[in-house]
Design an enzyme around this catalytic site. Structure first.
Site, short mmCIF file in Angstrom:
data_model
loop_
_atom_site.label_atom_id
_atom_site.label_comp_id
_atom_site.label_asym_id
_atom_site.label_seq_id
_atom_site.Cartn_x
_atom_site.Cartn_y
_atom_site.Cartn_z
N LYS A 126 36.83 -83.82 16.77
CA LYS A 126 35.58 -83.45 17.46
C LYS A 126 35.12 -84.57 18.38
O LYS A 126 34.74 -84.33 19.53
CB LYS A 126 34.49 -83.12 16.42
CG LYS A 126 33.21 -82.64 17.07
CD LYS A 126 32.13 -82.40 16.03
CE LYS A 126 30.81 -82.22 16.72
NZ LYS A 126 29.68 -82.45 15.87
N THR A 179 17.59 -92.59 18.47
CA THR A 179 17.63 -91.35 17.71
C THR A 179 17.29 -91.64 16.26
O THR A 179 17.45 -92.77 15.78
CB THR A 179 19.00 -90.65 17.79
OG1 THR A 179 18.92 -89.38 17.14
CG2 THR A 179 20.10 -91.47 17.11
N GLY A 180 16.84 -90.62 15.57
CA GLY A 180 16.63 -90.73 14.13
C GLY A 180 17.59 -89.79 13.42
O GLY A 180 17.57 -89.65 12.20
N HIS A 210 31.29 -83.00 23.89
CA HIS A 210 30.42 -83.45 24.98
C HIS A 210 29.92 -84.87 24.73
O HIS A 210 30.00 -85.72 25.60
CB HIS A 210 29.24 -82.49 25.11
CG HIS A 210 28.47 -82.27 23.84
ND1 HIS A 210 29.07 -81.89 22.66
CD2 HIS A 210 27.13 -82.38 23.54
CE1 HIS A 210 28.15 -81.78 21.70
NE2 HIS A 210 26.98 -82.07 22.21
N ARG A 211 29.45 -85.14 23.50
CA ARG A 211 28.93 -86.47 23.20
C ARG A 211 30.06 -87.49 23.18
O ARG A 211 29.91 -88.61 23.64
CB ARG A 211 28.18 -86.47 21.86
CG ARG A 211 27.40 -87.76 21.63
CD ARG A 211 26.48 -87.71 20.42
NE ARG A 211 25.45 -86.71 20.59
CZ ARG A 211 25.41 -85.55 19.94
NH1 ARG A 211 26.33 -85.26 19.05
NH2 ARG A 211 24.46 -84.68 20.16
N GLY A 244 23.39 -78.94 13.86
CA GLY A 244 22.81 -78.21 14.99
C GLY A 244 23.51 -76.89 15.25
O GLY A 244 23.68 -76.06 14.35
N TYR A 245 23.97 -76.72 16.49
CA TYR A 245 24.60 -75.45 16.89
C TYR A 245 26.12 -75.44 16.67
O TYR A 245 26.78 -74.46 17.00
CB TYR A 245 24.30 -75.15 18.37
CG TYR A 245 22.82 -75.00 18.67
CD1 TYR A 245 22.14 -73.83 18.33
CD2 TYR A 245 22.10 -76.02 19.28
CE1 TYR A 245 20.78 -73.69 18.58
CE2 TYR A 245 20.74 -75.89 19.55
CZ TYR A 245 20.09 -74.72 19.20
OH TYR A 245 18.75 -74.58 19.45
N ASP A 276 20.50 -87.09 25.63
CA ASP A 276 19.85 -85.79 25.59
C ASP A 276 20.99 -84.80 25.70
O ASP A 276 21.85 -84.91 26.57
CB ASP A 276 18.84 -85.61 26.73
CG ASP A 276 17.93 -84.42 26.43
OD1 ASP A 276 17.46 -84.31 25.28
OD2 ASP A 276 17.70 -83.59 27.33
#
Length: 197
Positions: A176, A8-9, A181-182, A154-155, A70
């Site tokens: 968090k 990832t960047g 999810h991550r 992001g969202y 992803d």
């Protein structure tokens, strides 16, 4: 010490990843830190396929163990969109303010029970010896009614987490990372890596 490249960047993502993997006896580098520049075409139709495409491509370029994720947001009222297209939703260069406002507009007037959504994250790990495996994490919640919070990216500012009574972007990072999810997918991946390294 093992060297692991995370494909990832995204600096926001790297910050989360480092916090979660900090007790793994590994050096975790972003593609930029590893000196890798690659434009990978993610043409899979599932989070799993896209994560594997990225992990394999960077592993082949670097010869290192590579992790790739992803992830995306599934909004039930929008037929699970943006889903695997979350990063490219409404165009790759469109700001998340615009994307988030668009989603809020789509759900305007809907009661909370019709605003259900979830973040999904799949982490793929590619070893130079050809082994590949994935882990998945899901973070259930709702789409809020406004943009709120500075901690996420992001969202996160529109993702309402009922048990904490705030958006994902208003949660302290350590909370968090424990519930997201991550966080869940990386936690499972960390356990697998401990067995394999």
């Amino acid at each position: 010490m093992h060297r692991i490249i995370f494909a990832t960047g995204n600096e926001g993502k790297m910050k989360e990843i480092r916090m979660i993997l900090k007790d793994l006896d590994c050096q975790v580098l972003s593609m930029k830190e590893a000196g890798i520049e690659a434009d990978i075409v993610e043409d899979g139709t599932t989070f799993e396929e896209n994560a594997i495409i990225k992990a394999k491509a960077i592993m082949e370029l670097s010869g290192n163990i590579v992790l790739a994720d992803d992830s995306g947001l599934e909004v039930d009222a929008m037929d699970k969109a943006p889903g695997v297209y979350s990063a490219r939703f409404m165009g790759e260069d469109t700001s998340y303010d615009i994307k988030n406002n668009y989603i809020l507009e789509q759900l305007k007037g809907l009661p909370e029970e019709k605003r259900s959504a979830r973040f999904v994250s799949v982490i793929a790990c590619a070893f130079p010896d050809g082994r590949i495996f994935t882990t998945r994490g899901v973070f259930e919640g709702f789409i809020g009614d406004k943009i709120s919070g500075e901690n996420g990216f992001g969202y996160d500012p529109i993702f309402w987490v009922p048990e904490f009574g705030c958006t994902s972007a208003e949660l302290p990072p350590e909370v968090k990372n424990a519930v997201s999810h991550r966080g869940k997918a990386l936690g499972s991946m960390k356990e697998k890596l401990k067995e394999m390294l």
